[in-house]
Structures are given as C-alpha cells and as structure tokens.
Design an enzyme around this catalytic site. Structure first.
Site, mmCIF file in Angstrom:
data_model
loop_
_atom_site.group_PDB
_atom_site.id
_atom_site.type_symbol
_atom_site.label_atom_id
_atom_site.label_comp_id
_atom_site.label_asym_id
_atom_site.label_seq_id
_atom_site.Cartn_x
_atom_site.Cartn_y
_atom_site.Cartn_z
ATOM 1 N N ASP A 149 0.839 -1.203 0.000
ATOM 2 C CA ASP A 149 0.000 0.000 0.000
ATOM 3 C C ASP A 149 0.873 1.253 0.000
ATOM 4 O O ASP A 149 0.364 2.370 -0.041
ATOM 5 C CB ASP A 149 -1.020 -0.008 1.148
ATOM 6 C CG ASP A 149 -0.388 -0.065 2.523
ATOM 7 O OD1 ASP A 149 0.851 -0.116 2.617
ATOM 8 O OD2 ASP A 149 -1.157 -0.051 3.516
ATOM 9 N N SER A 150 2.215 1.066 0.003
ATOM 10 C CA SER A 150 3.123 2.189 -0.264
ATOM 11 C C SER A 150 2.800 2.813 -1.614
ATOM 12 O O SER A 150 3.210 3.942 -1.895
ATOM 13 C CB SER A 150 4.581 1.716 -0.246
ATOM 14 O OG SER A 150 4.756 0.592 -1.079
ATOM 15 N N ASP B 103 -0.941 -6.255 -0.293
ATOM 16 C CA ASP B 103 -1.292 -5.611 0.985
ATOM 17 C C ASP B 103 -2.796 -5.453 1.149
ATOM 18 O O ASP B 103 -3.498 -5.075 0.200
ATOM 19 C CB ASP B 103 -0.680 -4.203 1.003
ATOM 20 C CG ASP B 103 0.428 -4.073 2.021
ATOM 21 O OD1 ASP B 103 0.521 -4.912 2.944
ATOM 22 O OD2 ASP B 103 1.209 -3.115 1.897
ATOM 23 N N LYS C 55 -0.903 -9.460 3.003
ATOM 24 C CA LYS C 55 -0.185 -8.904 4.158
ATOM 25 C C LYS C 55 -1.101 -7.954 4.901
ATOM 26 O O LYS C 55 -1.814 -7.152 4.271
ATOM 27 C CB LYS C 55 1.079 -8.167 3.706
ATOM 28 C CG LYS C 55 1.788 -7.454 4.858
ATOM 29 C CD LYS C 55 3.204 -7.050 4.500
ATOM 30 C CE LYS C 55 3.345 -5.742 3.779
ATOM 31 N NZ LYS C 55 2.825 -4.567 4.519
ATOM 32 N N GLU D 37 -1.279 -5.377 8.582
ATOM 33 C CA GLU D 37 -0.537 -4.789 9.695
ATOM 34 C C GLU D 37 -1.186 -5.295 10.967
ATOM 35 O O GLU D 37 -2.368 -5.051 11.213
ATOM 36 C CB GLU D 37 -0.543 -3.258 9.576
ATOM 37 C CG GLU D 37 0.222 -2.819 8.344
ATOM 38 C CD GLU D 37 0.374 -1.321 8.181
ATOM 39 O OE1 GLU D 37 0.050 -0.570 9.118
ATOM 40 O OE2 GLU D 37 0.839 -0.907 7.100
ATOM 41 N N GLU E 28 9.113 -3.863 10.511
ATOM 42 C CA GLU E 28 9.544 -2.576 9.941
ATOM 43 C C GLU E 28 10.086 -1.656 11.030
ATOM 44 O O GLU E 28 9.432 -1.442 12.064
ATOM 45 C CB GLU E 28 8.360 -1.900 9.221
ATOM 46 C CG GLU E 28 8.722 -0.534 8.655
ATOM 47 C CD GLU E 28 7.767 -0.005 7.602
ATOM 48 O OE1 GLU E 28 6.814 -0.728 7.226
ATOM 49 O OE2 GLU E 28 7.961 1.134 7.143
HETATM 50 O O1 KIV Z 1 3.504 -1.033 1.633
HETATM 51 C C1 KIV Z 1 4.666 -1.427 1.539
HETATM 52 O O2 KIV Z 1 5.344 -1.261 0.526
HETATM 53 C C2 KIV Z 1 5.231 -2.133 2.662
HETATM 54 C C3 KIV Z 1 6.708 -2.301 2.677
HETATM 55 C C4 KIV Z 1 7.316 -1.021 3.012
HETATM 56 C C5 KIV Z 1 7.140 -3.401 3.533
HETATM 57 O O3 KIV Z 1 4.538 -2.511 3.561
#
Ligand code: KIV
Length: 276
Positions: free
Chosen positions: A56-57, A95, A124, A126, A193
């Site tokens: 989600d970056s 994510d 993934k 959090e 992280e």
């Molecule tokens: O969203 C993302 O790219 C991440 C990485 C920074 C691990 O969670």
C-alpha cells in the site's frame, strides 16, 4: 496436473511458501521488493527477487498521498493484477489496505479479492494481538498471511509519525510475543519494519516462519525495500534504511540486480542502515 501449464519446462521453479521456509532453514537470505506494474515486475523477477509485494506504499509512491491511509482494495487489486502478469518466478504478496480487515469476515472477503482478482499468493496485514482472530480465520480458509509488525504505517496518525518501534525492552518483548502469537495463529511470514537490530534478531530466532525486515537489521531471514527508493526515484527525505542502488548502475535492471546481490551476500543492510 500439479504444474501450471506455462511453467512446465521452466529452468527455475516458481517460489512458494515451502521455498521460503527452506531458505530460512538453509540460511539463504530472501530478497524482496515492492512492485506496482507489469514492466517493473518483469525486471524485478528477471533480477532474481524471490518475493514481490504490491504494497500500500503505492498510495505514496504512485498516487502521491502523504500516507498509505487513503489506499483502497480496488487500488491494490488493479496493481496486483498488473504485477502478476509480469512475474514468472517470484512469490506475489498483496497488501490489505487500511480498514479493509476490521472483522474476520471483511478480511476474508477482501483477501479473496486480492487472490482471485489480483493474483496474489499471500496477503499482508498490519497486525498485533488484535489481528490474531483475523489471522486464524484467514488461515482456516487457506489464505496465506504475512503479518506486518513494528512500525505500522497505516497507524501513522495514531502513533504520531513514522518512528522506530520496540526500543523499550517491554515494547520489544511484547513485539516478539505478538509475532509468536501471530505465527501460532497461522501467519506464514512476519514482516518487521523499523525496529532495532536486537528485535529483528530475537524475532527471527523465536519464529519458525521467515522474518522479512525493512529497517530491522541484518539478522532477519530476508530484506524488503520500496522499489522506487532503491532506484532513487523517491523525492525528499528517505528513511535511514534506504540505499540508493541506482548509483553506479546505468539501468534499473542493473540496480535491482545489485540489490539482490547485496541481500544475498549480506552486504545490505550495512550498519548505517540499521537502528540500535
Ligand atoms: O507497503 C509497503 O510497501 C510495505 C513495505 C514497506 C514493507 O509494507
């Protein structure tokens, strides 16, 4: 029948959960990167990256937001679908965006979208203690899970900024305990992280599943960075753990290859990329 048609005869078999577990057992560092489109996904795959994350970056590096909070499930599905088309060997993780896993049922519905529409092989989220029930629910439905601990960017407005986590001994102990509980709930990978090296080491020793770090020091089972950070595309201040791999290389492919090499030979992360 157990080999996907287009993969028959491939020199290198695609990476799966067993491959990643085996790499942990063998002490072979796992090289991971984010990607958001098919062209870069193909480069990342060619360079030998083992695991690709549609993070989600993308809210920050693709969409231009200040945080990952505005990202929607539809955004991840769109980018994951593109990335999946570019990959041959790497394992694809996607994510779960902010507020897309408020209940076990909602988490399952959105995880199914990421897998069926986006082509992800793992999702993934959090997590912490509060996500144990959700991870158990996803695991019962055979959804592979990566649990993201330490600095959780989706909580940025609650924690008041992007800061190193786990510096206090009780905070560090709680983090290792959470990681263990999430593993016991079924998490297949833990991502850490922005934590001190000792927290990375303690978590990696405590878990059977692979631990992937971003700013978590050299003692974890694998490293991940944001693709645009290693290619020096990101403007403004970058975190301490970022290294510009484009420097000294004349193509994005060469830069990504040098990142993979540095992870594999453990020259990245160096002390200047780590927290104590
Ligand atoms: O969203 C993302 O790219 C991440 C990485 C920074 C691990 O969670």
């Amino acid at each position: 029948m157990y080999t996907q048609l287009e993969q028959r005869g491939m020199a290198e078999p695609p990476v799966n959960i067993s491959t990643l577990r085996q790499m942990k057992e063998d002490g072979e560092p796992i090289a991971c990167l984010t990607a958001y489109d098919a062209s870069y996904a193909a480069l990342v795959d060619t360079a030998g990256v083992d695991l690709v994350l549609v993070g989600d970056s993308l809210g920050m590096v693709i969409q231009g937001h200040d945080t990952t909070v505005p990202v929607q499930v539809d955004d991840i599905v769109y980018h994951a679908r593109a990335v999946a088309r570019g990959l041959r060997r790497a394992f694809l993780v996607a994510d779960m965006p902010f507020m897309s896993y408020r209940s076990p049922e909602q988490a399952l519905d959105n995880a199914v979208r990421l897998m069926q529409e986006g082509g992800a092989m793992m999702i993934k989220l959090e997590g912490g203690e509060d996500q144990v029930e959700i991870v158990e629910h996803l695991t019962r439905h055979d959804v592979p899970v990566c649990a993201h601990l330490g600095l959780k960017p989706q909580s940025v407005h609650k924690i008041g900024g992007f800061r190193v986590q786990g510096r206090e001994p009780d905070q560090a102990r709680a983090m290792v305990d959470s990681a263990r509980r999430l593993q016991d709930a079924g998490a297949d990978i833990v991502l850490l992280e922005c934590v001190p090296n000792e927290v990375g080491l303690a978590t990696t020793k405590a878990l059977e599943v692979p631990v992937i770090g971003i700013g978590a020091g050299p003692h974890v089972d694998g490293q991940i960075l944001v693709l645009y950070d290693i290619l020096n595309i990101t403007s403004g201040r970058t975190p301490r753990f970022v290294k510009n791999f484009q420097q000294g290389h004349d193509s994005p492919l060469a830069a990504i290859e040098s990142y993979v090499q540095a992870v594999k030979d453990s020259s990245y992360p160096a002390p200047e990329h780590c927290f104590s």
